[in-house]
Each structure stands twice: as C-alpha cells, then as structure tokens.
Design a protein around this motif. Structure first.
Motif, PDB file in Angstrom:
ATOM      1  N   ALA A 279       0.816  -1.208   0.000  1.00 14.25           N
ATOM      2  CA  ALA A 279       0.000   0.000   0.000  1.00 14.25           C
ATOM      3  C   ALA A 279       0.850   1.258   0.000  1.00 14.25           C
ATOM      4  O   ALA A 279       0.437   2.278  -0.524  1.00 14.25           O
ATOM      5  CB  ALA A 279      -0.915  -0.007   1.226  1.00 14.25           C
TER       6      ALA A 279
ATOM      7  N   LYS B 243      -3.708   6.536   0.495  1.00 15.24           N
ATOM      8  CA  LYS B 243      -3.924   5.390   1.378  1.00 15.24           C
ATOM      9  C   LYS B 243      -4.243   5.859   2.789  1.00 15.24           C
ATOM     10  O   LYS B 243      -3.800   6.914   3.220  1.00 15.24           O
ATOM     11  CB  LYS B 243      -2.682   4.498   1.432  1.00 15.24           C
ATOM     12  CG  LYS B 243      -2.085   4.122   0.108  1.00 15.24           C
ATOM     13  CD  LYS B 243      -3.000   3.249  -0.691  1.00 15.24           C
ATOM     14  CE  LYS B 243      -2.276   2.654  -1.881  1.00 15.24           C
ATOM     15  NZ  LYS B 243      -1.562   3.641  -2.708  1.00 15.24           N
TER      16      LYS B 243
ATOM     17  N   MET C 130      -5.107   0.750   3.336  1.00 14.54           N
ATOM     18  CA  MET C 130      -6.121   0.556   2.303  1.00 14.54           C
ATOM     19  C   MET C 130      -6.436   1.883   1.624  1.00 14.54           C
ATOM     20  O   MET C 130      -6.187   2.951   2.172  1.00 14.54           O
ATOM     21  CB  MET C 130      -7.386  -0.044   2.921  1.00 14.54           C
ATOM     22  CG  MET C 130      -7.203  -1.444   3.477  1.00 14.54           C
ATOM     23  SD  MET C 130      -6.827  -2.658   2.198  1.00 14.54           S
ATOM     24  CE  MET C 130      -8.408  -2.748   1.338  1.00 14.54           C
TER      25      MET C 130
ATOM     26  N   MET D 124     -11.947  -0.949  -2.645  1.00 12.42           N
ATOM     27  CA  MET D 124     -10.841  -0.737  -3.583  1.00 12.42           C
ATOM     28  C   MET D 124     -11.352   0.040  -4.784  1.00 12.42           C
ATOM     29  O   MET D 124     -12.488  -0.135  -5.214  1.00 12.42           O
ATOM     30  CB  MET D 124     -10.265  -2.072  -4.081  1.00 12.42           C
ATOM     31  CG  MET D 124      -9.788  -3.014  -3.022  1.00 12.42           C
ATOM     32  SD  MET D 124      -9.210  -4.569  -3.761  1.00 12.42           S
ATOM     33  CE  MET D 124      -9.147  -5.620  -2.307  1.00 12.42           C
TER      34      MET D 124
ATOM     35  N   SER E 290      -6.718   0.395  -8.229  1.00  7.79           N
ATOM     36  CA  SER E 290      -5.954   0.002  -7.037  1.00  7.79           C
ATOM     37  C   SER E 290      -4.876  -1.027  -7.325  1.00  7.79           C
ATOM     38  O   SER E 290      -4.251  -1.549  -6.406  1.00  7.79           O
ATOM     39  CB  SER E 290      -6.906  -0.521  -5.944  1.00  7.79           C
ATOM     40  OG  SER E 290      -7.637   0.533  -5.376  1.00  7.79           O
TER      41      SER E 290
ATOM     42  N   ILE F 236      -8.981  -9.797   2.722  1.00  8.17           N
ATOM     43  CA  ILE F 236      -8.243  -8.772   3.466  1.00  8.17           C
ATOM     44  C   ILE F 236      -8.270  -9.183   4.938  1.00  8.17           C
ATOM     45  O   ILE F 236      -9.339  -9.331   5.519  1.00  8.17           O
ATOM     46  CB  ILE F 236      -8.871  -7.376   3.306  1.00  8.17           C
ATOM     47  CG1 ILE F 236      -9.000  -7.017   1.815  1.00  8.17           C
ATOM     48  CG2 ILE F 236      -8.045  -6.335   4.046  1.00  8.17           C
ATOM     49  CD1 ILE F 236      -7.691  -6.889   1.084  1.00  8.17           C
TER      50      ILE F 236
END
Length: 268
Positions: free
Chosen positions: A39, A55, A61, A146, A150, A159
């Motif tokens: 990320a 992020k 995320m 997302m 992404s 996740i």
C-alpha cells in the motif's frame, strides 16, 4: 620597582574545531520500514499493477469517498452473465450451422429421444450460477474497499487484520513486490481457475458427445487462456486480462452449445 608586566594574549588558534553550535545538524533518521509495503509503495503512473491513490495511514487501504464506493446491482450482474451466455450461444449457433451439421442434428435427436435435454439445461443454469457467485463479491463489496485503479491490491481475494492486545491497524494482504509478488499472483491465478472451471469440466462430456471436434477446440482455447492468465498475472494486476477473456469465451461457448442442444431437443 620593576614595572608591572601584563602577559600578552595568546595568538588565535587558526585550526580550532568549530563550536558545537556551528556544526551542521545530523541527518534525520531513516523512516521505519513499512508494515504495509504494497500500500505504501510509490509506483510510477502507468505501470502494470500500479496504485498511486491516497492510502489510509493506519490500514494502508485506499482512501475512498462515499461517491467512490460503488453500490452493487443484481441487475448488472444478471446482465453480465446473460451477455456472456449470449456470446457463447452465438458462437455455438455458428458451429451448429457451419460445422458438421448432419452429425450434430443426429446426436441432438438422440438427446430428444432419451429426454436428457434437461441435463443440458441444468448444466447451463449451473454454469451461470458459478458466474453469479464469482461476480457478487466483486460488484457488491470489492468496489466499496478498492478503486478500479488500485492495482495489485485488487488481486487479493481476502483482506486480513490482526486481533488481540496490541494488534496493529494495518490490513494484511499479499506481498506484491518482486519474485514474491509474482509467486503470489501465479497462485492466485490457480485459485481463480478453481473458482470458475467447475461448469467447464461438467460440460466436457455433455457437449463432447454432440459436438466432438468443437469441444476439443474449446478445451484448447480454455487451456491457452488459463496459461496466459497465469503468466500475465505474474507481471502485475491487469496482465491477466487477455487470458481471462479467452477462457471466459471458451466457457461461455460450451454452455451456449448446451443451451442450443436443450432448445432443439425440446422442440424436436
């Protein structure tokens, strides 16, 4: 009386070291190694699998506004799975009309006599169900966590997070960098195949006994597509697209042939 003698001041020391105040400040310490390298990675725009969006500092995320969080639609899923079936049925109709039609009609007549056309219709429904359950998580929930850009993050089917005392807030995902990233995505391609090929295997015999050579060709197309999917995925998210298209067309064509058998046999 001897005159009072005052000693002269010592000569200035030319090579004296600079005072502490004059020294340049030490360089700042390097930032701590990220617990979320995928990320936090900065990837040049336009690279395969890149994700340059903002992020969340704690989870890693993507930061998404409410407008960006797309809501799923059952209608949209149904439209997609029916479009693929329509494409496959169109290809199947071309095979039936321009291939060895006499042989195919003879084989379909045997299905009509035995009334096994229900098996062909059941196979089509089973295949479309598999497509639905694969599309549902992506269209209803993936689009809420997302973005479409992404990158390699989108290859994650799950996740994870830590729990318990002192658990970090970071999301836990696939390592996407270098050889480890290629290894992870190659295995993700296997997982994707397992998610989708149940109906294709079920269609081997059903369509093979009616359309033997076309079934062979479609199996070859599916095999090439899955190999291209896996090799392409190792280069980054998006590299698997061509392979996915080939295997999806082959899968839809197998089901399209089965649907034509069911329709013609029922009306025989």
């Amino acid at each position: 009386l001897r005159p009072l003698h005052t000693p002269s001041a010592p000569a200035p020391f030319q090579n004296r070291r600079p005072s502490i105040a004059a020294r340049p400040p030490p360089p700042p310490p390097p930032p701590p190694q990220s617990l979320h390298p995928v990320a936090d990675a900065v990837v040049p725009a336009g690279n395969m699998g890149s994700d340059n969006g903002q992020k969340d500092a704690k989870t890693g995320m993507p930061v998404m506004t409410e407008e960006q969080k797309k809501s799923g639609s059952y209608i949209k899923i149904l439209v997609i799975i029916l479009i693929f079936l329509a494409i496959g049925t169109g290809i199947g109709y071309g095979i039936l009309k321009y291939g060895n039609t006499a042989l195919y009609e003879k084989n379909i007549a045997a299905v009509a006599e035995a009334e096994t056309y229900w098996l062909y219709l059941a196979f089509v429904i089973f295949g479309r169900m598999i497509s639905f359950v694969n599309l549902y998580p992506a269209m209803f929930y993936k689009s809420r966590i997302m973005r479409g850009d992404s990158g390699n993050l989108r290859s994650n089917p799950f996740i994870y997070k830590m729990i318990g005392d002192g658990a970090a807030k970071n999301a836990i995902i696939f390592d996407a960098e270098g050889n480890v990233g290629g290894y992870n995505r190659a295995n993700r391609s296997i997982h994707h195949m397992v998610e989708n090929f149940g109906a294709f295997i079920a269609g081997f015999y059903l369509t093979g006994v009616i359309f033997p050579f076309p079934t062979f060709v479609l199996v070859c197309l599916f095999a090439v597509g899955r190999i291209a999917h896996q090799i392409g995925y190792t280069t980054g998210y998006g590299g698997h697209g061509a392979g996915f298209a080939l295997s999806a067309i082959a899968d839809a064509s197998i089901q399209g042939l089965a649907l034509l058998v069911a329709i013609k046999a029922m009306n025989a």
